[in-house]
Design an enzyme around this catalytic site. Structure first.
Site, short mmCIF file in Angstrom:
data_model
loop_
_atom_site.label_atom_id
_atom_site.label_comp_id
_atom_site.label_asym_id
_atom_site.label_seq_id
_atom_site.Cartn_x
_atom_site.Cartn_y
_atom_site.Cartn_z
N GLU A 64 -19.93 65.34 67.48
CA GLU A 64 -21.14 64.77 66.88
C GLU A 64 -20.97 64.66 65.38
O GLU A 64 -21.30 65.60 64.63
CB GLU A 64 -22.33 65.71 67.13
N ASN A 86 -31.12 66.41 74.26
CA ASN A 86 -31.44 67.46 73.30
C ASN A 86 -32.78 67.12 72.67
O ASN A 86 -32.86 66.27 71.79
CB ASN A 86 -30.32 67.53 72.24
N TRP A 87 -33.82 67.77 73.15
CA TRP A 87 -35.18 67.45 72.67
C TRP A 87 -35.44 68.02 71.28
O TRP A 87 -36.46 67.74 70.68
CB TRP A 87 -36.22 67.99 73.64
N LYS A 88 -34.55 68.86 70.80
CA LYS A 88 -34.76 69.52 69.50
C LYS A 88 -36.15 70.18 69.47
O LYS A 88 -36.55 70.73 70.48
CB LYS A 88 -34.54 68.51 68.36
N GLY A 140 -30.14 62.76 71.36
CA GLY A 140 -31.28 63.37 70.69
C GLY A 140 -32.51 62.47 70.80
O GLY A 140 -33.20 62.45 71.82
N SER A 143 -26.86 59.04 67.47
CA SER A 143 -27.52 57.73 67.62
C SER A 143 -27.15 57.01 68.92
O SER A 143 -26.99 55.78 68.93
CB SER A 143 -27.23 56.82 66.42
N HIS A 189 -24.79 73.49 67.06
CA HIS A 189 -25.28 72.16 66.67
C HIS A 189 -25.34 72.08 65.14
O HIS A 189 -25.69 73.06 64.48
CB HIS A 189 -26.66 71.92 67.28
P1 PGA Z 1 -29.52 61.61 67.92
O1 PGA Z 1 -29.24 63.18 67.93
O2 PGA Z 1 -29.21 61.08 69.29
O3 PGA Z 1 -31.00 61.48 67.58
O4 PGA Z 1 -28.66 61.00 66.88
C1 PGA Z 1 -28.11 63.70 68.58
C2 PGA Z 1 -28.02 65.18 68.35
O5 PGA Z 1 -28.28 65.64 67.24
O6 PGA Z 1 -27.71 65.94 69.29
#
Ligand code: PGA
Length: 261
Positions: free
Chosen positions: A166, A8-10, A237, A216, A96
C-alpha cells in the site's frame, strides 16, 4: 487461488446500526457477485465486530484493523489476538500506514503483532509501502518493513500471512494523494516482495503468501491490479464503504477464478 478482497472500514461508520446497515447492503451486493469465487473480508472498527460478525453469516469473513501483542494483562485499551478470535475474527491488518503515521507504530511493534496474530491462529495482513513516490524503483523501505515485520517468523507460519502493498501516496485519504498506483508498478512491487519472501522462506513457502494491493482501489481499476498487476487481492478503504462499489470490486475479482490466475 481465489482472489482476496479486504474491506478496511477504518473509523467508519459512526454507529453500530449504521455498521449493520452497511454490512447488510454489502452482503446483498456480494451475493450477486459469484461469492463462491472470491474470498472476502470486512474489517469494521473494534466496537462493531460482534454486530457485524453476526450480520455477516457465511460468505464474508470478519477482520480486525489491529491487534495487541500480549495475550492478556494490564494493557489498558488494548485487544488481544485471543479476544479477536473469540469474536470470530479470522484476519487482522497489521502495520497499516495510518497506524504507523498517526499512532507512531514502529517496525518492532509490527513484528510483535505479527507473532501475536499467528499465536492466535489469525491470518496476519502485513501492510508495507513507501510514503512518497520515488521514481520507478521499488523503495527500500518496502524491503525494510518486510524484513523487520517478519523477523523471527518461522517458515511454517507464513501460510497464514498476507502482504498488502500500500503505497501511502496512493491511499485516497492521504493529503495530496496522487491516486492509485499503476498496475505495472504494483506488479514490480509484487515481484520485489516475492523475491524477498523467497530469500526468507524458500520458493514453496513463499508461494503460499498472498500479495495484495491497496490504495485508491475502485470498481473501475480493480481488474487491472488483479490482471496486469497480478495481485492476489485488494485492500479497499474508501470504496468499501459504498456497497455497490464493493460489490462490483468483488464481482471483478470473482471473474479471475475462471482465468485461473
Ligand atoms: P483507500 O484506502 O482505498 O481509501 O485508498 C486503502 C487503505 O488505506 O487500506
Amino acid at each position: 487461488m481465489k482472489k482476496l478482497i479486504i474491506a478496511n472500514w477504518k473509523m467508519n461508520p459512526d454507529t453500530p446500526e449504521a455498521a449493520v446497515r452497511l454490512v447488510r447492503a454489502v452482503l446483498r451486493q456480494f451475493k450477486t457477485a459469484e461469492p463462491q469465487n472470491v474470498e472476502a473480508v470486512v474489517a469494521p472498527p473494534y466496537p462493531f465486530l460482534p454486530a457485524v460478525g453476526r450480520a455477516l453469516g457465511g460468505g464474508i469473513k470478519l477482520g480486525a484493523q489491529d491487534i495487541f501483542w500480549e495475550a492478556r494483562g494490564a494493557y489498558t485499551g488494548e485487544i488481544s489476538g485471543g479476544q479477536l478470535a473469540a469474536l470470530g475474527v479470522e484476519y487482522v491488518l497489521i502495520g497499516h500506514s495510518e497506524r504507523r503515521i498517526h499512532l507512531g507504530e514502529t517496525d518492532l511493534m509490527v513484528q510483535k503483532k505479527i507473532r501475536a496474530a499467528f499465536a492466535a491462529d489469525l491470518t496476519a495482513v502485513l501492510c508495507v509501502g513507501e510514503r512518497e513516490r520515488q521514481g520507478a524503483d521499488i523503495p527500500s523501505v518496502v524491503g525494510e518493513e518486510l524484513a523487520a515485520g517478519l523477523a523471527g517468523v518461522k517458515k511454517d507460519a507464513v501460510k497464514n500471512l498476507v502482504i498488502a502493498y500500500e503505497p501511502v501516496w496512493a491511499i485516497s485519504t492521504t493529503p495530496g494523494a496522487a491516486g492509485a498506483d499503476t498496475p505495472d508498478s504494483a506488479f514490480r512491487a509484487r515481484l520485489y516482495i516475492e523475491k524477498t519472501l523467497k530469500n526468507l522462506y524458500g520458493v514453496r513457502a513463499a508461494a503460499r503468501v498472498r500479495i495484495i494491493y491497496g490504495g485508491s482501489v475502485r470498481a473501475a481499476n480493480a481488474a487491472s491490479f488483479l490482471g496486469e498487476g497480478q495481485m492476489d487481492g485488494l485492500l479497499v478503504g474508501g470504496a468499501s464503504l459504498e456497497d455497490e462499489e464493493f460489490g462490483a470490486i468483488a464481482a471483478a475479482a470473482a471473474k479471475f477464478k475462471y482465468l485461473n490466475i
